[in-house]
Design a protein around this motif. Structure first.
Motif, mmCIF file in Angstrom:
data_model
loop_
_atom_site.group_PDB
_atom_site.id
_atom_site.type_symbol
_atom_site.label_atom_id
_atom_site.label_comp_id
_atom_site.label_asym_id
_atom_site.label_seq_id
_atom_site.Cartn_x
_atom_site.Cartn_y
_atom_site.Cartn_z
ATOM 1 N N ARG A 244 0.791 -1.044 0.015
ATOM 2 C CA ARG A 244 0.062 0.060 -0.100
ATOM 3 C C ARG A 244 0.860 1.251 0.059
ATOM 4 O O ARG A 244 2.048 1.396 0.603
ATOM 5 N N GLU B 209 -6.759 1.475 1.600
ATOM 6 C CA GLU B 209 -5.969 1.690 0.190
ATOM 7 C C GLU B 209 -4.721 2.162 0.400
ATOM 8 O O GLU B 209 -3.782 2.010 -0.296
ATOM 9 N N ASP C 91 5.167 7.998 0.086
ATOM 10 C CA ASP C 91 4.664 8.137 -1.557
ATOM 11 C C ASP C 91 3.860 9.371 -1.792
ATOM 12 O O ASP C 91 4.200 10.002 -2.642
ATOM 13 N N GLU D 72 -10.654 12.656 -5.170
ATOM 14 C CA GLU D 72 -10.197 12.683 -6.598
ATOM 15 C C GLU D 72 -8.434 12.801 -6.759
ATOM 16 O O GLU D 72 -8.006 12.067 -7.306
ATOM 17 N N ALA E 184 -7.025 9.511 -5.138
ATOM 18 C CA ALA E 184 -7.136 8.383 -6.131
ATOM 19 C C ALA E 184 -6.090 8.584 -6.986
ATOM 20 O O ALA E 184 -5.487 7.416 -7.709
ATOM 21 N N ALA E 185 -5.961 9.926 -7.695
ATOM 22 C CA ALA E 185 -5.159 9.840 -8.883
ATOM 23 C C ALA E 185 -3.748 9.677 -8.449
ATOM 24 O O ALA E 185 -2.785 8.968 -9.338
ATOM 25 N N SER E 186 -3.436 10.094 -7.473
ATOM 26 C CA SER E 186 -1.993 9.831 -6.632
ATOM 27 C C SER E 186 -1.687 8.256 -6.736
ATOM 28 O O SER E 186 -0.727 7.858 -7.112
ATOM 29 N N ILE E 187 -2.733 7.562 -6.221
ATOM 30 C CA ILE E 187 -2.535 6.195 -6.151
ATOM 31 C C ILE E 187 -2.433 5.432 -7.252
ATOM 32 O O ILE E 187 -1.725 4.641 -7.589
ATOM 33 N N GLN E 188 -3.248 5.936 -8.302
ATOM 34 C CA GLN E 188 -3.393 5.383 -9.673
ATOM 35 C C GLN E 188 -2.421 5.755 -10.410
ATOM 36 O O GLN E 188 -2.228 5.645 -11.758
ATOM 37 N N ASP E 189 -1.577 6.729 -10.264
ATOM 38 C CA ASP E 189 -0.422 7.247 -10.853
ATOM 39 C C ASP E 189 -1.183 8.082 -12.215
ATOM 40 O O ASP E 189 -0.530 8.058 -13.486
ATOM 41 N N ARG E 190 -1.975 8.730 -12.083
ATOM 42 C CA ARG E 190 -2.561 9.619 -13.230
ATOM 43 C C ARG E 190 -2.724 10.994 -12.638
ATOM 44 O O ARG E 190 -2.556 11.209 -11.352
#
Lengths: 436, 280
Positions: free
Chosen positions: B16, B47, B66, B159, B162-168
Motif C-alpha cells: 500500500r 487503500e 509516497d 479525486e 485516487a489519482a495519486s494512487i493510480q499514478d494519473r
C-alpha cells in the motif's frame, strides 16, 4: 520522550502532541517525585488576525474570523456577529437567533463527535488513533463517523458547508434553508440522536483515573435552555457578569513558553476552566430531559470535576445538540426575513458564545463608517492553558510511580481531555519564543 | 509517539502506498476535510497506509512517503527548514488549501508595514521569530499538485488522492465558478440582483456554493486560469463598490495569489492607476 538531567532530575518532553488540533508540545521536569516545571508549549505560528481585522469593514468578521479554526468556524462567526451587532445597536429577531443556534448545534456535533470518537476514545481503548482502533472496534468508529456526518449534514444544510460556512452574515443569514431542506436532514438527526444516547453509555463504561480537581468553572448561562449561541457569564464561585464586562474580569497575560496568551479571572493566581465540564457543571439544570437522563444513567452528578470524564460530558452534549436541533427544526416556520440591516455606526461591541471548547469572546471598535479600528478575540483554549498545566502538575505528582511510558501517555491524555484547539489559541498579535 | 519500522509490516501492508499529512500555518480545516470523509475514511485507510498524520494518530511510520499532503503556509524560520525536510521525504508532494497554495489569509501581513506593525504591537519584539511574509509552499520547494480552496472540497480531495494512487493526473477543473453556477441552474446573482460576485475570475471546485445561498462568490478558491481581474474590478465599481472595497474583496484568503495581489494593488491608493480597463 523522557531523559535524565545531570542533577538527577528527569525531563519528559513530547515534541508533537498528537490528536489535538494545531501544534503544541509538552515539557515537564521533576526531581525526586516533585514536579519542578510544567509547560504546555504552543509553537503553532501566530496568524495575526487581530492585526489585520483593523481596517476591514464591519461586515467582514464572520468570513475572516471563521478562518481562525476549521473545526469551530461557527463559533467565530457567531461571536463576531453578536459583537458587531452590539456595536451597531442592532438586535436580531428571535427566529434568526434560533437559526444561529441550529447551525451551532451542527458544529457542536461535528466537533464533539470528532473528539469523542476519533481523538479521545483511542486513549481509553488503547490505540494510537481511530483508524487503528477500527480494526478491532469497527462498530464504535463507524457509529462515530455516522454521528459526525449527521452534524456535518446539518451544517451543510444551514451554513452551505461544514468548514467555513458561507451562509452566515452580520444581521443573520443570506437565505434560510427551506423547510424541505430541513425536513430532508431530520431523519438522519433522529437516528443520530439515538446513537448519541448509546454513545453516552459506551463512554461511561470506560475506565477513568480517580481524580477530582478544584476547578473554578466559567461558562455562559442563558435565560432558558443550555448555553450554546449566547448568554451572560457565570462562574462556579458565584460570579456573574454581562458579556460586555468580560475584559473587566478576564485579563490576558503572556508567558515565555507559549505562542498563545494565558488568561486569569479577577486577578486570581488560580486557573479557571471553560468548556464542556464548566458548561455542564453550571447548567446541568438546563439540559433537556433526554440529555439529563443520559447523564444520570452515566453516573454524572450535577457537577463533574474529573477531567478524564469530560468525554462523557461531551457525549451528553451530543445528545443535547441533536435534541435541540430536532426541536428547532420541528418548530421552524421560516416566516420572518433571513437577515436584518446592520447600518454602521461608531461604537464598541461585545459578543460571546459557547464554542465546543468553551467561551469565545470578541470585541470590536468601529468608526462611523463601520471600519474596524480595534479587535480583540479571546478563544477558549488560551483560557484553559493554565489549567492544563495545573492538571499536568497534579497528575505527574500523583502518578510518579508509573513508568515513563505510562506516565507520558497519561499526560498526553490529560491534555486531550481539554480537546485543545491550538490553531484557535494562536491567532494573537503577541508572539513569544522560548529560547531557554 | 509510536514509531513503527516499516520492515515490521507484512508484505501485503508494504504494497500500500504511504500517506503523510503535514501542517504549517493554518486553521486545520483542510486536514479536517480528510476526516470529514465519513463514508470513505475507512476504505481510504485500506487503500493507503496512513503513515504520518499527527492530528489523527500517535503512530508514526518512518518515511520516505509516497504521497504527502501539505496544509498551511510558510511563516516562520523553523517552517522554512521543515518544508525542505518534507520535500526530501516525499515522493509526491500535494499542497491542500489556500494557505499552502497562496499563502492564505495570513499573507495579509505581506501588504503591511511590518516594521511599524511590530513596534506598535509587540510587548517583546526581542522574542520575535516570525517572517514578515507568509508564502505558499511552492515558493520554497517543488510541488507536484496544488489543490485550491479555503477550505478544499472533499470530492476534489478524494479525486486527487485516487489519482495519486493510480499514478494519473487528477481531474480538477481550472475553469471559473460561473460554469458551476450554470450547471447548477442558479440564476446569476449579479445579473438578476446586482450582487457583486467574484465567480467569473474564481476557480471552480466549491460547486458554486455562495450563489446557491443568494450571495456573491468571495473567491475562496483563488483565481482561475487567466482571470480577467481588470474587467471584473471594473464591473464591481459599476455595481457601486468603492475603491477600498474592491481592494478588500481581492484581499482575503488568496490575497497573495498573483492575479488577486496585482489587482488589489492597482486599486490601493484611492483609485486604479491610469489605463483602467487595460491589464497592468
Amino acid at each position: 520522550m523522557s531523559h535524565k538531567l545531570t542533577d538527577g532530575g528527569q525531563v519528559m518532553h513530547v515534541g508533537t502532541l498528537a490528536r489535538v488540533e494545531g501544534e503544541g508540545a509538552m515539557h515537564i521536569e521533576y526531581r525526586d517525585g516533585t514536579v519542578t516545571d510544567v509547560q504546555l508549549r504552543i509553537y503553532e505560528p501566530p496568524r495575526f488576525y487581530e492585526a489585520f481585522l483593523r481596517g476591514r469593514a464591519h461586515t467582514e468578521p464572520p468570513d475572516i474570523t471563521a478562518r481562525i479554526c476549521g473545526i469551530c468556524p461557527v463559533a467565530y462567526q457567531m461571536s463576531s456577529c453578536w459583537a458587531v451587532e452590539d456595536a451597531c445597536g442592532v438586535e436580531v429577531p428571535e427566529e434568526i437567533r434560533l437559526m444561529r443556534r441550529l447551525l451551532y448545534c451542527g458544529e457542536w456535533i461535528e466537533s464533539h463527535a470528532l473528539h469523542v470518537f476519533l481523538l479521545h476514545a483511542p486513549d481509553f481503548l488503547g490505540y494510537d488513533g481511530a483508524v487503528e482502533m477500527a480494526a478491532d472496534h469497527p462498530d464504535v468508529v463507524e457509529r462515530g463517523l455516522r454521528i459526525k456526518k449527521a452534524g456535518n449534514d446539518l451544517m451543510d444544510t444551514v451554513g452551505g458547508r461544514s468548514v467555513h460556512p458561507v451562509n452566515v452574515k452580520v444581521g443573520g443569514f443570506y437565505r434560510y434553508p427551506t423547510r424541505e431542506e430541513l425536513r430532508a436532514v431530520r431523519p438522519r438527526l433522529q437516528r443520530a440522536l439515538d446513537e448519541a444516547v448509546q454513545t453516552v453509555k459506551l463512554v461511561a463504561g470506560f475506565e477513568f483515573p480517580d481524580l477530582e480537581q478544584p476547578y473554578e468553572y466559567l461558562a455562559l448561562r442563558a435565560e432558558s435552555g443550555y448555553p450554546i449561541e449566547a448568554g451572560s457569564v457565570v462562574t462556579s464561585s458565584g460570579g456573574a457578569f454581562a458579556v460586555r464586562d468580560f475584559t473587566k474580569h478576564i485579563e490576558e497575560f503572556h508567558v515565555p513558553h507559549s505562542n498563545a496568551l494565558h488568561a486569569r479571572l479577577d486577578g486570581s493566581p488560580d486557573p479557571y476552566v471553560v468548556g464542556p465540564l464548566a458548561r455542564y457543571s453550571l447548567n446541568a439544570d438546563r439540559l433537556s430531559d433526554v440529555a439529563r437522563e443520559a447523564a444520570r444513567e452515566a453516573g454524572l452528578g450535577d457537577t463533574c470535576r474529573n477531567p478524564f470524564r469530560s468525554i462523557i460530558v461531551r457525549a451528553v452534549e451530543l445528545v443535547e445538540a441533536y435534541h435541540e436541533a430536532l426541536r428547532i427544526i420541528d418548530g421552524w416556520t421560516g416566516s420572518g426575513p433571513a437577515s436584518v440591516p446592520v447600518p454602521p455606526r461608531a461604537g464598541e461591541g461585545f459578543g460571546a458564545s459557547e464554542a465546543p471548547r468553551g467561551v469565545l469572546f470578541h470585541r470590536y471598535v468601529l468608526d462611523d463608517e463601520g471600519i474596524i479600528r480595534d479587535a480583540q478575540i479571546v478563544p477558549p483554549t488560551s483560557q484553559n492553558q493554565p489549567s492544563v498545566e495545573a492538571d499536568l502538575r497534579t497528575m505527574v505528582q500523583s502518578w510518579s510511580q508509573l513508568d515513563d511510558h505510562a506516565l507520558q501517555h497519561r499526560c498526553e491524555q490529560a491534555i486531550r481531555n481539554y480537546d485543545p484547539c491550538i490553531s484557535c489559541a494562536t491567532h494573537f498579535l503577541d508572539l513569544t519564543v522560548d529560547r531557554g | 509517539m509510536t514509531v513503527t519500522d516499516r520492515s515490521d509490516a507484512t508484505a501485503t501492508e508494504r504494497t500500500r502506498p504511504t500517506l503523510a499529512v503535514w501542517k504549517f500555518a493554518s486553521c486545520d480545516g483542510c486536514q479536517l476535510t480528510l476526516l470529514n470523509c465519513e463514508d470513505e475514511l475507512l476504505r481510504l485507510a485500506g487503500e493507503v497506509e496512513i503513515a504520518y498524520f499527527p492530528e489523527a494518530t500517535r503512530a508514526v511510520v518512518e518515511g520516505p512517503y509516497d504521497v504527502s499532503l501539505v496544509e498551511g503556509s510558510i511563516t516562520t524560520p523553523e517552517e522554512l527548514e521543515r518544508i525542505q525536510h518534507v520535500r526530501q521525504v516525499s515522493r509526491r508532494l500535494i499542497t491542500i488549501g489556500a494557505c499552502a497554495t497562496a499563502g492564505g489569509i495570513q499573507a495579509l501581513r505581506n501588504f503591511g508595514d511590518v516594521a511599524e506593525f511590530r513596534s506598535i504591537v509587540y510587548a517583546h519584539p526581542e522574542y520575535l521569530s516570525t517572517l514578515s511574509r507568509s508564502t505558499p509552499i511552492s515558493a520554497h520547494v517543488s510541488v507536484d499538485f496544488e489543490l485550491r480552496g479555503c477550505p478544499i472540497n472533499k470530492r476534489q480531495l478524494l479525486e486527487v488522492l485516487a489519482a495519486s494512487i493510480q499514478d494519473r493526473k487528477p481531474r480538477i477543473p481550472s475553469h471559473s465558478v460561473c460554469v458551476e453556477c450554470k450547471r447548477r441552474g442558479n440564476v446569476c446573482v449579479t445579473v438578476a440582483h446586482g450582487t457583486p460576485c467574484l465567480g467569473p475570475v474564481t476557480q471552480a471546485g466549491c460547486g458554486a456554493l455562495c450563489p446557491s445561498f443568494d450571495r456573491g462568490c468571495y473567491g475562496c478558491f483563488g483565481p482561475q486560469d487567466t482571470p480577467n481581474t481588470v474587467s471584473i474590478a471594473h464591473g464591481l465599481r459599476e455595481l457601486g463598490m468603492s475603491e477600498p472595497e474592491v481592494v478588500r474583496i481581492f484581499r482575503t484568503f488568496n490575497a497573495a495569489s498573483e492575479p488577486f495581489r496585482r489587482e488589489s494593488e492597482r486599486h490601493e491608493q484611492g483609485g486604479p492607476p491610469a489605463g483602467e480597463g487595460e491589464d497592468a
